[in-house]
Scaffold this motif. Sequence first.
Motif: not given
Length: 404
Positions: A75, A82, A95, A105, A145, A178, A215, A243, A246, A266, A318, A320, A322-323
Amino acid sequence: MDRTFDRLWRGGRLATLSHGAPGLGLVEGGAVASRGGRIVFAGAASSLPQGWTAGEVVELEGRLVTPGLIDCHTHLVFGGDRADEFEMRRQGATYEQIAQAGGGIASTVRATRKADDAELARTAGNRLDRMMADGVTTVEIKSGYGLDLATELRMLRVARGLGASRPVEIVTTLLAAHVVPPEFKADRAAYLRTVIDQIIPAAAAEGLADAVDAFMETIAFNAGEVRQVFAAAKAHGIPVKLHADQITAGGGAALAAEFGALSADHLERTDAAGAAAMAKAGTVAVLLPGAFFVLRDEHRPPVEALRAAGVPMAVATDCNPGTSPLVSLQAAMTFAAVQFGLSVEEVLAGVTREAARALGRLDDLGTLEVGKACDLAIWDVERPAELVYWLGRNSLYSRVWRGR
Ligand code: DI6
Ligand code: FE
């Protein structure tokens, strides 16, 4: 065989990853030749045709040559970062809690909508440059996003533009499914209709999406919603990926398989039945150890079941905000071996041949075979295992994209 090459690399060890060859398909005293950006010879130098000529000859001096690396799940394009949530998570927030409080997100969606194209291209370009320095020659980039028609398309155009300005291939994926954006919280069905009736058709019409992703998760979309998105993608002739499983087990792997998805990604909570369904459908398992590491997950993907069922396994960053704020595919390779128990051969196949398969591009990427794109990574290592073993040492000697 034609004997004129643009360029010939010789005197190295090849890991061809070619089909049918055992393990990494190692060739000692190997040579690779390119013409017009494609591989026209790959094998033992002793079997080069008599009387060849090359515009340039590069001596490998014993170095290892692999296919250029492929990061098949990122992504990469997004606004802001973040780091603040990273600190919240260090203080114990989860999360999901952060997502439910309007962060996660959604906070990247706000920042992405605000950023102009130049800003998105600049920040994603910096990340992409770092990835390429790891020997990466193909990168998949998802939208997801924007979550409105204009911004989703903008993200995909920026992604395509990154490829146009650099020696790298960009493969784009529409991830409008997403999460449900904040302005549609009271009417998720209306957002789903926007995705299906507007965003997917517009992306298809502009040729912006090589695949459609979703997702499937309690904080995102349920099975029934994902089915509708996939049906719309298929109606436009666009392949799908998911996705899946996960954070919670939701039968995502089986659903992806049912739609003949290119990949299910995932899979931390996928069961043996899901793995079996993927094997039957030829769906690739894309393993993402960066997110597993950052979320401090304790559920490993079912690698033994995937292996036993014969599911091809790929490894990706992956990347991104956030994670998985991870821009190094080499680091993901080490994590995949150490945390998920993949062998060195599985890891190297997972960032070359199987990653190409996950993108539906095995016909022209991912192995050192005649006819494929001449994308190479040349490494200053003695043994292939070193590419997985070192963490934070970049052994790349040089990177070749389309023969250059
Ligand atoms: N899976 C992920 O790991 C990311 N999205 C997704 O669908 C997380 C994205 C984020 O937190 O920004
Ligand atoms: Fe992801």
